[in-house]
Write a protein that holds these residues in place. Structure first.
Motif, mmCIF file in Angstrom:
data_model
loop_
_atom_site.group_PDB
_atom_site.id
_atom_site.type_symbol
_atom_site.label_atom_id
_atom_site.label_comp_id
_atom_site.label_asym_id
_atom_site.label_seq_id
_atom_site.Cartn_x
_atom_site.Cartn_y
_atom_site.Cartn_z
ATOM 1 N N UNK A 240 0.816 -1.222 0.000
ATOM 2 C CA UNK A 240 0.000 0.000 0.000
ATOM 3 C C UNK A 240 0.845 1.266 0.000
ATOM 4 N N UNK A 241 0.277 2.332 -0.547
ATOM 5 C CA UNK A 241 0.934 3.639 -0.492
ATOM 6 C C UNK A 241 0.655 4.281 0.866
ATOM 7 N N UNK A 242 1.364 5.366 1.144
ATOM 8 C CA UNK A 242 1.112 6.113 2.377
ATOM 9 C C UNK A 242 -0.328 6.637 2.395
ATOM 10 N N UNK A 243 -0.818 7.041 1.234
ATOM 11 C CA UNK A 243 -2.194 7.539 1.141
ATOM 12 C C UNK A 243 -3.191 6.429 1.449
ATOM 13 N N UNK A 244 -2.928 5.204 0.956
ATOM 14 C CA UNK A 244 -3.806 4.066 1.253
ATOM 15 C C UNK A 244 -3.917 3.854 2.765
ATOM 16 N N UNK A 245 -2.797 3.921 3.434
ATOM 17 C CA UNK A 245 -2.761 3.678 4.874
ATOM 18 C C UNK A 245 -3.475 4.783 5.647
ATOM 19 N N UNK A 246 -3.237 6.028 5.261
ATOM 20 C CA UNK A 246 -3.920 7.150 5.920
ATOM 21 C C UNK A 246 -5.417 7.091 5.694
ATOM 22 N N UNK A 247 -5.818 6.744 4.473
ATOM 23 C CA UNK A 247 -7.249 6.631 4.157
ATOM 24 C C UNK A 247 -7.908 5.545 5.001
ATOM 25 N N UNK A 248 -7.175 4.440 5.201
ATOM 26 C CA UNK A 248 -7.710 3.371 6.040
ATOM 27 C C UNK A 248 -7.974 3.837 7.453
ATOM 28 N N UNK A 249 -7.033 4.583 8.026
ATOM 29 C CA UNK A 249 -7.225 5.085 9.386
ATOM 30 C C UNK A 249 -8.293 6.171 9.445
ATOM 31 N N UNK A 250 -8.392 6.976 8.411
ATOM 32 C CA UNK A 250 -9.413 8.035 8.400
ATOM 33 C C UNK A 250 -10.822 7.433 8.390
ATOM 34 N N UNK A 251 -11.005 6.337 7.683
ATOM 35 C CA UNK A 251 -12.312 5.663 7.691
ATOM 36 C C UNK A 251 -12.612 5.109 9.084
ATOM 37 N N UNK A 252 -11.627 4.489 9.687
ATOM 38 C CA UNK A 252 -11.818 3.930 11.020
ATOM 39 C C UNK A 252 -12.102 5.020 12.048
ATOM 40 N N UNK A 253 -11.407 6.123 11.916
ATOM 41 C CA UNK A 253 -11.505 7.199 12.900
ATOM 42 C C UNK A 253 -12.922 7.735 13.023
ATOM 43 N N UNK A 254 -13.655 7.757 11.950
ATOM 44 C CA UNK A 254 -15.042 8.234 11.994
ATOM 45 C C UNK A 254 -15.880 7.378 12.939
ATOM 46 N N UNK A 255 -15.708 6.050 12.853
ATOM 47 C CA UNK A 255 -16.464 5.148 13.722
ATOM 48 C C UNK A 255 -15.991 5.253 15.174
ATOM 49 N N UNK A 256 -14.691 5.327 15.374
ATOM 50 C CA UNK A 256 -14.153 5.427 16.732
ATOM 51 C C UNK A 256 -14.600 6.716 17.409
ATOM 52 N N UNK A 257 -14.591 7.788 16.656
ATOM 53 C CA UNK A 257 -15.015 9.081 17.186
ATOM 54 C C UNK A 257 -16.475 9.041 17.616
ATOM 55 N N UNK A 258 -17.315 8.474 16.764
ATOM 56 C CA UNK A 258 -18.741 8.403 17.077
ATOM 57 C C UNK A 258 -19.002 7.516 18.290
ATOM 58 N N UNK A 259 -18.271 6.400 18.376
ATOM 59 C CA UNK A 259 -18.435 5.479 19.499
ATOM 60 C C UNK A 259 -18.088 6.164 20.818
ATOM 61 N N UNK A 260 -16.971 6.885 20.841
ATOM 62 C CA UNK A 260 -16.564 7.595 22.055
ATOM 63 C C UNK A 260 -17.527 8.718 22.399
ATOM 64 N N UNK A 261 -18.027 9.390 21.364
ATOM 65 C CA UNK A 261 -18.983 10.471 21.583
ATOM 66 C C UNK A 261 -20.275 9.936 22.199
ATOM 67 N N UNK A 262 -20.746 8.804 21.704
ATOM 68 C CA UNK A 262 -21.991 8.210 22.227
ATOM 69 C C UNK A 262 -21.863 7.844 23.700
ATOM 70 N N UNK A 303 3.145 5.475 11.030
ATOM 71 C CA UNK A 303 3.043 6.909 10.774
ATOM 72 C C UNK A 303 1.615 7.312 10.436
ATOM 73 N N UNK A 304 0.911 6.478 9.681
ATOM 74 C CA UNK A 304 -0.490 6.760 9.351
ATOM 75 C C UNK A 304 -1.348 6.780 10.613
ATOM 76 N N UNK A 305 -1.109 5.827 11.501
ATOM 77 C CA UNK A 305 -1.844 5.779 12.775
ATOM 78 C C UNK A 305 -1.590 7.048 13.576
ATOM 79 N N UNK A 306 -0.328 7.421 13.717
ATOM 80 C CA UNK A 306 0.011 8.600 14.516
ATOM 81 C C UNK A 306 -0.600 9.869 13.923
ATOM 82 N N UNK A 307 -0.516 10.020 12.617
ATOM 83 C CA UNK A 307 -1.009 11.241 11.978
ATOM 84 C C UNK A 307 -2.517 11.391 12.122
ATOM 85 N N UNK A 308 -3.235 10.292 12.053
ATOM 86 C CA UNK A 308 -4.697 10.371 12.111
ATOM 87 C C UNK A 308 -5.219 10.397 13.546
ATOM 88 N N UNK A 309 -4.616 9.615 14.438
ATOM 89 C CA UNK A 309 -5.205 9.411 15.760
ATOM 90 C C UNK A 309 -4.598 10.235 16.885
#
Length: 355
Positions: A240-262, A303-309
Motif C-alpha cells: 500500500x501507499x502512504x495515502x492508502x494507509x492514511x485513508x484506512x485510518x481516516x475511515x476507522x476514525x469516523x467510527x471510533x469518534x462516534x463510538x466515544x462520543x456516544x 506513521x499513518x496511525x500517529x497522523x490520524x489518531x
C-alpha cells in the motif's frame, strides 16, 4: 528655547513609550513561552505514549528501562499471565513454580516499582495464555457450572494483581484482554468484578477488547477508558501507499469518534503495532502471516496511525506492542516481528513520543 523644551518633552515621551513597549513585549514573550511550555509538557503528561513490556524470565533490571526512557515513552504495560489448557477448560492457573518470574506476582511487583522509579507510569494488564494456540476471545465453557468455576479462578487472578497494582501505585489496571465471548455472554460477572476491583484498587480502570468487537462490550461506562487492541485492517493491498494507509485510518476514525462520543468517554489503544513486513496493514493481528521483510512498511503503517489518531481529543494514547527488555538483542534487521527495536520505526516512535 521653546523648541529645545518641546524636543526634550517629545524625546521623553518617546523614551517612555519605548520603555513601556519593551516591557510589554518582554511580558508578552514570557507569557507566550510559558503557554507554549504548558501546552507541550501538558500534552506529553496527558497523552499515553506507552510500550508493552515483555515479561522476563528473571527479575527486571533497572538498566533495562533506560532504552524505554530514551524512547520518550511515559507509560509501560506490565503483563502478568495465567494459563488455560484450552478454550473450554475452566481450571485457570497462575503464579506457579516454574513460570517466568516476570509473569508472577513478585516479578510484577518488582517491575511496577522499577518503572515508577524511572519516571514511567504503569498499566498492569493481566492476560491469559491459552494452550495449543487458542485465542482468549474464544474462551467458552460447556456448562454454567464450568463458567462459574472459571469465573471463580479468573476473579482470584484479577484481584490478586489488582492488589499488587494498588500497593505499588500503578496508575491504571486492565481487568481483561480480548475476552469477547465471556464479556458478551456473562456481562454481570464483569460488572461485579469491576465493583470488587474498585474496592481494593484506587487507580483508573480499563478493559482491552479486540479491534473487531469492541462495540459488543456492554460495561464500558463502568470503566474509566474504552480499551481497544487496535489491529484494524487498513487495506488489502500487499504494497500500500502512504495515502492508502492514511485513508484506512481516516475511515476507522469516523467510527471510533462516534463510538466515544456516544459513550462520552476517551479511548486508549491497549495494544497497537505492525510487523515489519510488506503487507503488515492487511491483517495486523496475524503474527504468522507471511510477507517480505520491510522496515519501510512498518514505518508507514505506524506513521499513518500517529497522523490520524494522535491529536484527537477523544483519544488518550496507546501501548506499542511490544518491547523486549533485552534491547540490545531485540528486533533488528530481518526481524519481522512487531517490535520496533533497532529498526527504522524506533526513530519514528521516539520522535512522536517526544512531542
Amino acid at each position: 528655547m521653546h523648541i529645545i523644551y518641546d524636543f526634550c518633552h517629545f524625546s521623553k515621551k518617546v523614551f517612555t513609550f519605548r520603555t513601556y513597549l519593551i516591557d510589554f513585549l518582554k511580558i508578552f514573550t514570557s507569557i507566550a513561552l510559558i503557554l507554549q511550555l504548558f501546552f507541550v509538557f501538558g500534552q506529553n503528561d496527558n497523552m499515553i505514549n506507552g510500550v508493552s513490556l515483555v515479561s522476563t524470565k528473571e527479575l527486571l533490571d533497572s538498566s533495562q528501562l533506560t532504552p524505554v526512557v530514551s524512547l520518550n515513552a511515559n507509560w509501560t504495560a506490565v503483563i502478568p499471565y495465567a494459563f488455560l489448557a484450552n478454550e473450554h477448560r475452566p481450571d485457570l492457573v497462575y503464579d506457579m513454580d516454574g513460570q517466568w518470574i516476570g509473569e508472577r506476582i513478585h516479578g510484577t511487583r518488582a517491575a511496577i516499582y522499577l518503572c515508577r522509579q524511572n519516571g514511567l507510569k504503569v498499566m498492569v494488564k493481566p492476560q491469559i495464555w491459552v494452550g495449543s494456540g487458542g485465542f482468549t476471545g474464544h474462551i467458552d465453557m460447556n456448562s454454567d457450572a464450568d463458567w462459574e468455576f472459571f469465573e471463580m479462578n479468573y476473579r482470584k487472578f484479577i484481584l490478586a494483581f489488582a492488589q499488587v497494582a494498588e500497593e505499588e501505585g500503578a496508575e491504571m489496571f486492565c481487568i481483561g484482554t480480548e475476552m469477547n465471548k465471556s464479556a458478551k455472554k456473562r456481562p454481570e460477572f464483569w460488572r461485579q468484578l469491576i465493583k470488587e476491583v474498585r474496592e481494593i484498587y484506587s487507580g483508573q480502570l480499563t478493559y482491552a477488547e479486540n479491534w473487531d468487537c469492541y462495540d459488543d462490550v456492554s460495561f464500558w461506562n463502568e470503566l474509566d477508558f474504552i480499551g481497544v487492541d487496535a489491529y484494524f485492517p487498513l487495506t488489502i493491498k500487499s504494497r500500500p501507499t502512504k495515502k492508502d494507509l492514511s485513508s484506512g485510518w481516516e475511515r476507522l476514525e469516523l467510527d471510533l469518534s462516534q463510538f466515544c462520543s456516544d459513550l462520552n468517554m476517551q479511548m486508549i489503544f491497549t495494544e497497537y503495532g505492525y510487523r515489519s513486513i510488506s503487507n503488515c496493514a492487511h491483517k495486523p493481528w496475524n503474527y504468522n502471516m507471511r510477507g517480505n521483510y520491510s522496515e519501510e512498511a512498518q514505518v508507514n503503517a505506524l506513521n499513518a496511525l500517529y497522523k490520524v489518531m494522535w491529536d484527537k481529543e477523544y483519544f488518550a494514547g496507546g501501548f506499542l506492542w511490544k518491547w523486549h527488555p533485552d534491547h540490545e538483542n531485540a528486533g533488528g534487521r530481518e526481524n519481522t516481528a512487531y517490535t520496533v527495536q533497532n529498526k527504522k520505526a524506533e526513530m519514528l516512535v521516539r520522535e512522536v513520543y517526544g512531542h
